[in-house]
Design an enzyme around this catalytic site. Structure first.
Site, PDB file in Angstrom:
ATOM      1  N   TYR A  61       0.845  -1.186   0.000  1.00 30.18           N
ATOM      2  CA  TYR A  61       0.000   0.000   0.000  1.00 30.18           C
ATOM      3  C   TYR A  61       0.886   1.245   0.000  1.00 30.18           C
ATOM      4  CZ  TYR A  61      -4.096  -2.911   0.945  1.00 30.18           C
ATOM      5  OH  TYR A  61      -5.109  -3.850   0.859  1.00 30.18           O
ATOM      6  N   HIS A 136      -1.840 -11.960   0.309  1.00 32.93           N
ATOM      7  CA  HIS A 136      -2.616 -10.921  -0.364  1.00 32.93           C
ATOM      8  C   HIS A 136      -3.407 -11.462  -1.554  1.00 32.93           C
ATOM      9  CE1 HIS A 136      -2.468  -6.273  -0.992  1.00 32.93           C
ATOM     10  NE2 HIS A 136      -3.658  -6.757  -1.237  1.00 32.93           N
ATOM     11  N   SER A 216     -13.590  -3.223   0.163  1.00 33.57           N
ATOM     12  CA  SER A 216     -14.496  -2.372  -0.617  1.00 33.57           C
ATOM     13  C   SER A 216     -15.951  -2.701  -0.295  1.00 33.57           C
ATOM     14  CB  SER A 216     -14.242  -2.509  -2.121  1.00 33.57           C
ATOM     15  OG  SER A 216     -13.068  -1.827  -2.491  1.00 33.57           O
ATOM     16  N   PRO A 217     -16.316  -2.703   0.990  1.00 34.98           N
ATOM     17  CA  PRO A 217     -17.669  -3.134   1.371  1.00 34.98           C
ATOM     18  C   PRO A 217     -18.767  -2.179   0.927  1.00 34.98           C
ATOM     19  CG  PRO A 217     -16.548  -2.187   3.262  1.00 34.98           C
ATOM     20  CD  PRO A 217     -15.519  -2.303   2.163  1.00 34.98           C
ATOM     21  N   LEU A 218     -18.416  -0.948   0.539  1.00 43.02           N
ATOM     22  CA  LEU A 218     -19.428   0.036   0.175  1.00 43.02           C
ATOM     23  C   LEU A 218     -19.711   0.077  -1.318  1.00 43.02           C
ATOM     24  CD1 LEU A 218     -18.297   2.921   2.547  1.00 43.02           C
ATOM     25  CD2 LEU A 218     -20.102   1.239   2.916  1.00 43.02           C
TER      26      LEU A 218
END
Length: 302
Positions: A61, A136, A216-218
């Site tokens: 990241y 990952h 990315s739950p949204l």
């Protein structure tokens, strides 16, 4: 649909370690479009103050070449500066991907590379042993069992305490379970109203007692909400927006409450770039959706 599904517990666990029901996906604090360092640290502090006790990161990241571990170093600094509550945080990092600095992502699941990556992550985080270390992404050029075996060896050596997987299918979860036994504690896959296709992995995690961490739950709420819940959502409105207006909360809170109602093993890890964003996300733990509301939202995910 049972009533139990509508009342998420306020404390959830990863490998028996209590964490809040909502974690922080820290990637937006270090990649393209990242905020200034002071704002990034304030965002992590806001997460801790809101009761977040799970922070997800990775050595890859970062934005530019030569920044390996940018997000891990940022988290270590924020935890050291915060003091109270920081020692209760489970930092979950990952290895097995890279970023050359041109916006692309690479995959490298070679066992030797994973061992070096875990040792580097532990040094950047300033810990003797990483609380949760995740593969990952499976490397198609490396036997999956070999990559998982490297994580088993890292646990045996005391470099990591618990093991997680990311971007895997049910067969890979079962293979890893055979290799790791109880040291496998979590799975992190993409899952959201817009991407419900990995529900089979969620169901398997519930069956096996593994924490399921949707990244990315949204997705499906609004383009901006994937990384920043405090951003205004564009038209057209979804049932999540309609219900949010009725309940007097944000669509992001409704979405995360929907996640929490799916299974007691679900701990969503929304991203944030501002303190207000993670405060909004953490508040979803107090929102209980009715059976009827969940049925309406479920209809939007198919």
């Amino acid at each position: 649909m049972t009533n139990a599904r509508t009342a998420p517990a306020l404390t959830r666990t990863v490998g028996g370690i209590p964490v809040g029901p909502v974690g922080l996906g820290a990637m937006p604090l270090s990649v393209e479009g990242r905020p200034p360092t002071d704002q990034a640290i304030a965002t992590i502090h806001a997460a801790l103050d809101a009761g977040v006790r799970l922070i997800d990161t990775a050595d890859s990241y970062h934005w530019h070449a030569g920044e390996l571990g940018h997000n891990e170093r940022l988290i270590a600094r924020a935890l050291a500066d915060h003091g109270s509550g920081a020692d209760e945080v489970l930092v979950a990092t990952k290895g097995g991907r890279g970023r050359p600095g041109d916006g692309s992502w690479t995959v490298d699941g070679d066992p030797r590379r994973l061992r070096r990556a875990a040792e580097g992550s532990a040094a950047r985080l300033g810990v003797e042993a990483i609380g949760l270390y995740q593969l990952h992404k499976p490397d198609p050029d490396v036997p999956f069992a070999d990559s998982v075996g490297a994580l088993r060896d890292l646990a045996d050596a005391g470099t990591i305490r618990m093991v997680g997987l990311s971007n895997v299918d049910p067969a890979q979860i079962r293979t890893a379970r055979e290799i790791l036994g109880p040291r496998l504690v979590s799975v992190q896959n993409r899952f959201s109203p817009a991407h419900p296709s990995t529900r089979d992995t969620l169901d398997l995690c519930t069956e096996l007692g593994l924490a399921f961490l949707p990244w990315s739950p949204l997705g499906g709420i609004s383009p901006s909400a994937v990384d920043d819940p405090a951003e205004p959502a564009p038209a057209p409105l979804t049932p999540f927006h309609t219900l949010a207006r009725t309940r007097g909360v944000s669509p992001q809170q409704v979405c995360l409450a929907w996640h929490l109602a799916q299974s007691p093993m679900v701990i969503p890890i929304p991203g944030a770039r501002r303190p207000a964003s993670i405060r909004d996300s953490a508040a979803s733990a107090a929102l209980t959706l009715s059976t009827e509301e969940l049925a309406t939202l479920d209809g939007h995910t198919t």
